[in-house]
Design a protein around this motif. Structure first.
Motif, PDB file in Angstrom:
ATOM      1  N   LEU A  35       5.420   5.230   0.891  1.00 41.09           N
ATOM      2  CA  LEU A  35       5.920   6.502   1.440  1.00 41.09           C
ATOM      3  C   LEU A  35       7.070   6.238   2.410  1.00 41.09           C
ATOM      4  CD1 LEU A  35       2.481   8.254   2.177  1.00 41.09           C
ATOM      5  CD2 LEU A  35       4.224   9.114   0.599  1.00 41.09           C
ATOM      6  N   SER A  72      -5.858  -0.066  -2.580  1.00 40.19           N
ATOM      7  CA  SER A  72      -6.737   0.111  -1.404  1.00 40.19           C
ATOM      8  C   SER A  72      -8.084   0.702  -1.773  1.00 40.19           C
ATOM      9  CB  SER A  72      -6.083   1.028  -0.374  1.00 40.19           C
ATOM     10  OG  SER A  72      -5.039   0.368   0.264  1.00 40.19           O
ATOM     11  N   LYS A  73      -8.075   1.779  -2.543  1.00 47.69           N
ATOM     12  CA  LYS A  73      -9.338   2.460  -2.825  1.00 47.69           C
ATOM     13  C   LYS A  73      -9.954   1.945  -4.121  1.00 47.69           C
ATOM     14  CE  LYS A  73      -8.834   5.166   0.808  1.00 47.69           C
ATOM     15  NZ  LYS A  73      -7.443   5.128   1.191  1.00 47.69           N
ATOM     16  N   ILE A  75      -0.031  14.972  -3.714  1.00 47.58           N
ATOM     17  CA  ILE A  75      -1.157  14.069  -4.019  1.00 47.58           C
ATOM     18  C   ILE A  75      -1.828  14.618  -5.283  1.00 47.58           C
ATOM     19  CG2 ILE A  75      -3.309  13.061  -3.127  1.00 47.58           C
ATOM     20  CD1 ILE A  75      -2.319  14.011  -0.286  1.00 47.58           C
ATOM     21  N   ASN A 106      -6.387  14.129  -0.337  1.00 46.84           N
ATOM     22  CA  ASN A 106      -6.849  13.873   1.022  1.00 46.84           C
ATOM     23  C   ASN A 106      -6.127  14.850   1.938  1.00 46.84           C
ATOM     24  OD1 ASN A 106      -7.601  12.909   3.499  1.00 46.84           O
ATOM     25  ND2 ASN A 106      -6.558  10.947   3.338  1.00 46.84           N
ATOM     26  N   SER A 138      -2.023   2.437  -5.514  1.00 43.63           N
ATOM     27  CA  SER A 138      -2.545   1.548  -4.476  1.00 43.63           C
ATOM     28  C   SER A 138      -3.831   0.862  -4.925  1.00 43.63           C
ATOM     29  CB  SER A 138      -2.832   2.372  -3.223  1.00 43.63           C
ATOM     30  OG  SER A 138      -3.468   1.578  -2.255  1.00 43.63           O
ATOM     31  N   ASP A 173       1.970  10.633  -4.610  1.00 41.54           N
ATOM     32  CA  ASP A 173       1.187   9.691  -3.802  1.00 41.54           C
ATOM     33  C   ASP A 173      -0.246   9.655  -4.349  1.00 41.54           C
ATOM     34  OD1 ASP A 173       0.020   8.197  -1.803  1.00 41.54           O
ATOM     35  OD2 ASP A 173       0.081   9.781  -0.292  1.00 41.54           O
ATOM     36  N   ARG A 177      -4.157  -4.612   1.069  1.00 41.67           N
ATOM     37  CA  ARG A 177      -2.835  -4.112   1.450  1.00 41.67           C
ATOM     38  C   ARG A 177      -1.838  -4.329   0.307  1.00 41.67           C
ATOM     39  NH1 ARG A 177      -4.109  -0.668   3.065  1.00 41.67           N
ATOM     40  NH2 ARG A 177      -2.023  -0.061   3.727  1.00 41.67           N
ATOM     41  N   TYR A 181      -5.969   7.669  -5.338  1.00 41.59           N
ATOM     42  CA  TYR A 181      -7.363   7.991  -5.665  1.00 41.59           C
ATOM     43  C   TYR A 181      -7.688   8.144  -7.140  1.00 41.59           C
ATOM     44  CZ  TYR A 181      -7.569   8.934  -0.675  1.00 41.59           C
ATOM     45  OH  TYR A 181      -7.514   8.794   0.683  1.00 41.59           O
ATOM     46  N   PHE A 194      -2.399  14.813   4.062  1.00 37.63           N
ATOM     47  CA  PHE A 194      -2.655  13.517   4.699  1.00 37.63           C
ATOM     48  C   PHE A 194      -1.623  13.289   5.823  1.00 37.63           C
ATOM     49  CE2 PHE A 194      -1.456   8.876   4.158  1.00 37.63           C
ATOM     50  CZ  PHE A 194      -2.509   8.383   4.902  1.00 37.63           C
ATOM     51  N   GLY A 230       0.834  -1.209   0.000  1.00 35.31           N
ATOM     52  CA  GLY A 230       0.000   0.000   0.000  1.00 35.31           C
ATOM     53  C   GLY A 230       0.862   1.249   0.000  1.00 35.31           C
ATOM     54  N   ASN A 231       0.211   2.388  -0.235  1.00 38.61           N
ATOM     55  CA  ASN A 231       0.973   3.626  -0.400  1.00 38.61           C
ATOM     56  C   ASN A 231       1.650   4.093   0.874  1.00 38.61           C
ATOM     57  OD1 ASN A 231       0.286   3.611  -3.036  1.00 38.61           O
ATOM     58  ND2 ASN A 231      -0.436   5.732  -3.084  1.00 38.61           N
ATOM     59  N   GLN A 232       1.083   3.755   2.034  1.00 41.46           N
ATOM     60  CA  GLN A 232       1.778   4.181   3.249  1.00 41.46           C
ATOM     61  C   GLN A 232       3.138   3.495   3.332  1.00 41.46           C
ATOM     62  OE1 GLN A 232       0.699   6.691   5.205  1.00 41.46           O
ATOM     63  NE2 GLN A 232       2.747   6.581   6.051  1.00 41.46           N
TER      64      GLN A 232
HETATM   65  C1  LIG Z   1      -3.067  10.494   0.364  1.00 41.51           C
HETATM   66  C2  LIG Z   1      -2.959   9.115   0.910  1.00 41.51           C
HETATM   67  N1  LIG Z   1      -1.795   8.458   0.795  1.00 41.51           N
HETATM   68  C3  LIG Z   1      -1.649   7.198   1.256  1.00 41.51           C
HETATM   69  C4  LIG Z   1      -2.687   6.545   1.902  1.00 41.51           C
HETATM   70  C5  LIG Z   1      -2.452   5.147   2.397  1.00 41.51           C
HETATM   71  O1  LIG Z   1      -2.977   4.267   1.482  1.00 41.51           O
HETATM   72  P1  LIG Z   1      -2.737   2.689   1.470  1.00 41.51           P
HETATM   73  O2  LIG Z   1      -3.974   2.055   1.994  1.00 41.51           O
HETATM   74  O3  LIG Z   1      -2.471   2.378   0.047  1.00 41.51           O
HETATM   75  O4  LIG Z   1      -1.539   2.406   2.347  1.00 41.51           O
HETATM   76  C6  LIG Z   1      -3.914   7.198   2.054  1.00 41.51           C
HETATM   77  C7  LIG Z   1      -5.024   6.517   2.747  1.00 41.51           C
HETATM   78  O5  LIG Z   1      -6.047   7.045   3.056  1.00 41.51           O
HETATM   79  C8  LIG Z   1      -4.057   8.519   1.550  1.00 41.51           C
HETATM   80  O6  LIG Z   1      -5.204   9.200   1.675  1.00 41.51           O
END
Ligand SMILES: Cc1ncc(COP(=O)(O)O)c(C=O)c1O
Length: 393
Positions: free
Chosen positions: A104, A234-235, A169, A174, A232, A202, A242, A205, A125, A99-101
């Motif tokens: 990062l 995720s969304k 972003i 976000n 990602s 990042d 994940r 979305y 974010f 995932g993106n977190q």
């Molecule tokens: C801008 C941004 N970056 C990263 C994430 C983390 O995303 P992931 O679920 O892919 O780790 C989020 C999650 O809400 C987000 O809003």
């Protein structure tokens, strides 16, 4: 028991999430929560994914449960997806993350030393704050225009201070809901190349667009190979997968691989197989079509309700996708202070100040429209407007 052990410097930089504490107050089932950041639970592709997982287990047997390298098929699919979005890349430029977190975290460790300068938006974010300020970086902030995205003059000024990286972003920000204009995407890639600053793009979305024109990522304009793109599932598919990816110069992949191994050995390869199965059966497109239609309807309902109840008191962003609307109220209202009154009226939001890196923005809030029904949106905004009106008296 309280430990007396000394902890690392990094832990000292990390900020406790006040937002998390605050949301613990909003647990009653009667509360309409506009505070979340989740896709609509009832539209997650439950049965399709169940069938894909079964297919993988039946077809691949114990191999699907074994240690194994990243899925080449999935990386190939991602490379084709990114190429179609205008990013020149192939399978060797793609690295799977959880995932993106995680992306990062990996990139901040790849590029940034403690005390180095890092550029982030004034409102961003919290996970982006964690991997910059939270790692002891010297943070330079830049404002964001609510129609067109980050302020280019401020970005260039910040680049003159020789930061190591900037985190932006591109789509459906976000918490702001705004997207970078096409012109700014191109200009950011050019500025990054001129000043030798790495951009971390990042982008969880962009697949959630329901209106307006699809725009290429900043990475599509990156002739100098200084943009690192984070995508990602995720969304666009489901948060519990994940799974995400980094598009990065291939010569950095060995370093990225080693860095990642310090967090975990691999993202679940069972999930990678099942997600690839989902993608290769062509299930993503109909899923996104359904999800974006629902999000569109919910966003429009929220715009209508805001107009009806707060039209003369507040202004807000008009997202063309994603999950969030950013609302600005009269200056005398502090949305932290007002939060208790809102919860007492069974409605919750996120105070905008919790995303403000340098403080301020106390009269703002983030609202989510994706995980609440149209009826709840109407009722939630009505309740919120009643609370706001008592605070403006
Ligand atoms: C801008 C941004 N970056 C990263 C994430 C983390 O995303 P992931 O679920 O892919 O780790 C989020 C999650 O809400 C987000 O809003």
């Amino acid at each position: 028991m309280l430990t007396t052990l000394p902890l690392s410097e990094e832990v000292a930089y990390l900020k406790r999430s006040v937002m998390r504490d605050l949301l613990k107050l909003a647990v009653s089932p009667d509360i309409i929560s506009l505070a979340g950041g989740l896709p609509a639970s009832e539209f997650l592709p439950l049965h399709e994914f169940q069938q894909c997982l079964n297919t993988v287990l039946e077809r691949d047997g114990a191999r699907a449960l074994q240690y194994s390298p990243q899925s080449t098929e999935l990386r190939e699919w991602i490379a084709a997806y990114m190429t179609q979005r205008g990013v020149k890349c192939d399978v060797d430029d793609i690295f799977i993350t959880s995932g993106n977190q995680q992306g990062l975290s990996i990139l901040s460790r790849l590029l940034l030393n403690h005390d180095d300068a890092a550029v982030i938006e004034q409102i961003t974010f919290t996970g982006i704050q964690q991997v910059t300020a939270g790692r002891g970086a010297h943070v330079l902030t830049v404002p964001t225009d609510l129609q067109t995205g980050v302020d280019l003059d401020a970005l260039e000024d910040a680049f003159r201070e020789h930061p190591r990286l900037a985190v932006l972003i591109p789509d459906f920000h976000n918490p702001l809901g705004v997207s970078l204009s096409a012109h700014k995407r191109q200009a950011i890639a050019a500025l990054a190349a001129r000043y030798g600053v790495a951009i971390i793009e990042d982008d969880p979305y962009s697949a959630l667009r329901f209106a307006g024109e699809t725009l290429p990522p900043i990475k599509a304009y990156d002739e100098a190979d200084v943009v690192f793109y984070l995508g990602s599932f995720s969304k666009m598919l489901a948060p519990a997968m994940r799974l995400g990816w980094i598009v990065a110069p291939r010569e950095l992949m060995p370093k990225i691989t080693v860095l990642r191994e310090s967090f975990d050995l691999e993202s679940s390869t069972l999930t990678q197989r099942a997600v690839y199965e989902f993608l290769s059966q062509g299930l993503l497109e109909p899923h996104l079509k359904r999800l974006n239609a629902v999000n569109h309807e919910r966003r429009s309902t929220m715009m209508d309700a805001l107009n009806e109840h707060l039209g003369d008191l507040a202004h807000w962003t008009q997202p063309e996708g994603g999950l969030f609307v950013w609302v600005t109220l009269p200056e005398n209202i502090d949305t932290w202070v007002m939060f208790g009154s809102a919860v007492a009226q069974n409605v919750a939001y996120i105070p905008g100040a919790s995303f403000a890196v340098d403080g301020g923005f106390t009269n703002t809030m983030r609202l989510n429209f994706s995980n609440v029904s149209p009826a709840q949106i109407h009722e939630g905004i009505k309740r919120l407007a009643e609370v706001i009106k008592t605070w403006t008296l």
